[in-house]
Design a protein around this motif. Structure first.
Motif, short mmCIF file in Angstrom:
data_model
loop_
_atom_site.label_atom_id
_atom_site.label_comp_id
_atom_site.label_asym_id
_atom_site.label_seq_id
_atom_site.Cartn_x
_atom_site.Cartn_y
_atom_site.Cartn_z
N ARG A 112 0.86 -1.18 0.00
CA ARG A 112 0.00 0.00 0.00
C ARG A 112 0.90 1.23 0.00
O ARG A 112 1.84 1.31 0.79
N TYR A 113 0.59 2.18 -0.86
CA TYR A 113 1.46 3.35 -1.01
C TYR A 113 0.67 4.63 -0.72
O TYR A 113 -0.52 4.73 -1.01
N GLY A 114 1.37 5.59 -0.16
CA GLY A 114 0.79 6.91 0.06
C GLY A 114 -0.40 6.91 0.99
O GLY A 114 -1.41 7.54 0.71
N ILE A 115 -0.28 6.24 2.14
CA ILE A 115 -1.36 6.22 3.13
C ILE A 115 -1.17 7.41 4.07
O ILE A 115 -0.16 7.55 4.74
N ASP A 116 -2.18 8.29 4.12
CA ASP A 116 -2.15 9.47 4.98
C ASP A 116 -3.03 9.24 6.19
O ASP A 116 -4.16 8.73 6.06
N LEU A 117 -2.56 9.67 7.36
CA LEU A 117 -3.31 9.50 8.59
C LEU A 117 -3.25 10.79 9.41
O LEU A 117 -2.29 11.55 9.32
N GLY A 118 -4.27 10.98 10.22
CA GLY A 118 -4.29 12.14 11.11
C GLY A 118 -5.66 12.31 11.74
O GLY A 118 -6.63 11.61 11.41
N TRP A 119 -5.72 13.26 12.68
CA TRP A 119 -6.98 13.51 13.37
C TRP A 119 -7.89 14.43 12.57
O TRP A 119 -9.10 14.33 12.61
N ARG A 120 -7.29 15.36 11.85
CA ARG A 120 -8.08 16.32 11.09
C ARG A 120 -7.27 16.78 9.88
O ARG A 120 -6.04 16.70 9.87
N ALA A 121 -7.98 17.26 8.86
CA ALA A 121 -7.32 17.73 7.65
C ALA A 121 -6.66 19.09 7.92
O ALA A 121 -7.16 19.89 8.70
N PRO A 122 -5.52 19.36 7.25
CA PRO A 122 -4.78 18.47 6.35
C PRO A 122 -3.98 17.42 7.12
O PRO A 122 -3.50 17.69 8.22
#
Length: 317
Positions: A112-122
């Motif tokens: 899996r490539y380019g997986i973005d994670l976080g609580w809120r954008a961006p």
């Protein structure tokens, strides 16, 4: 607005229930065009209008080729997120004012490539997950009050490969961490509690700091400050220096003897717990309505005292 948010929260709980480990499936992954995707669609529409107006076969072919590529990309973007497994790992406590750190592990049967994670954008955290390998991700949250801090739902998304589609989901890994009071250096009165045997000068091996008594085999949980490194360097193994204290010479940290509001008292007690532990001294902690903690010292006793301070006056979770 609050009713809508509550309805949305309940809907997410039904769609993606909170769990320490979540594997995304077709019901939990959503896909929509990005801003680049809308621009791409607009360019295709313009190209198709030109082809219709001029009856140009090459323009038709290019428009349909790019349209097919866009639709195929949607499938690849969705598959790049579907099947991804996320797991919340153990979190370490922190103090008020520090960032609470949450550790995650990501695994997948395929790359899996380019997986973005976080609580809120961006979203600022990006990682790749290799086939049958575990990827570690660290996310943080600011802390403003003591007690249990529960991590909100986390957004996970991908725009791989062309960025014209975004596949996303929101997962709740049921992660939380304990936030200790912020240590406050204040010279407020502290009571010294002594045992009746202290008047007779009775000695005991109780992780003291006064008189050197000898060496003892190292055990898990012993402070590294007491390790006899010279003996270790001579190949004699790990030994711990033992000292003795007079019984009852521990310090009593009593909430009722301090002044100020609740948070200030807890912050002062937190500071002195850390100070006494750093000095390898015996100490006890007394909070209203709770059993006396100690006398003792060591990491386990320190954590027990800090946890009691963090949760004092709060509803049990």
């Amino acid at each position: 607005m609050n009713r809508f948010r509550e309805w949305l929260r309940q809907w997410w709980n039904r769609r993606v229930p909170p769990a320490p480990r979540v594997q995304l499936n077709q019901r939990q992954v959503f896909i929509v065009p990005t801003g680049t995707g809308f621009a791409f669609a607009g360019a295709l529409l313009l190209m198709l209008l030109v082809a219709i107006n001029y009856q140009n076969s090459l323009a038709y072919a290019l428009a349909f080729l790019l349209g097919s590529l866009g639709l195929l990309t949607a499938l690849h973007t969705w598959r790049n997120l579907a099947g991804l497994e996320l797991q919340g790992l153990q979190t370490a406590p922190c103090f008020v004012g520090e960032d609470a750190v949450f550790n995650l592990a990501l695994t997948a049967k395929g790359a899996r490539y380019g997986i973005d994670l976080g609580w809120r954008a961006p979203l600022h955290t990006r990682t790749d997950v290799m086939r049958d390998q575990q990827a570690r991700v660290v996310l943080s949250l600011p802390t403003t009050q003591r007690g249990w801090l529960t991590a909100p739902r986390m957004r996970v998304e991908t725009r791989f490969p062309l960025g014209i589609w975004v596949a996303w989901s929101q997962v709740d890994l049921a992660m939380r961490t304990l936030v200790y009071p912020q240590p406050l250096d204040a010279g407020l009165p502290l009571a010294a509690a002594r045992n009746e045997d202290d008047a007779q000068g009775v000695q005991a091996l109780a992780r003291g700091t006064d008189d050197y008594q000898g060496l003892e085999a190292w055990q898990r949980g012993d402070s590294l400050r007491r390790v006899d490194w010279k003996a270790w360097s001579r190949g004699q193994g790990l030994w711990v220096k033992q000292f003795s204290d007079v019984l009852g010479s521990e310090t009593l940290l009593d909430y009722s003897q301090l002044q100020g509001d609740t948070e200030q008292r807890l912050s002062v007690l937190c500071f002195h717990v850390l100070r006494l532990e750093d000095a390898l001294q015996l100490y006890s902690l007394q909070l209203p309505g709770q059993a006396l903690l100690g006398p003792d010292s060591g990491a386990a006793h320190r954590d027990c005292c800090l946890s009691a301070l963090a949760l004092y006056g709060l509803e049990a979770a």
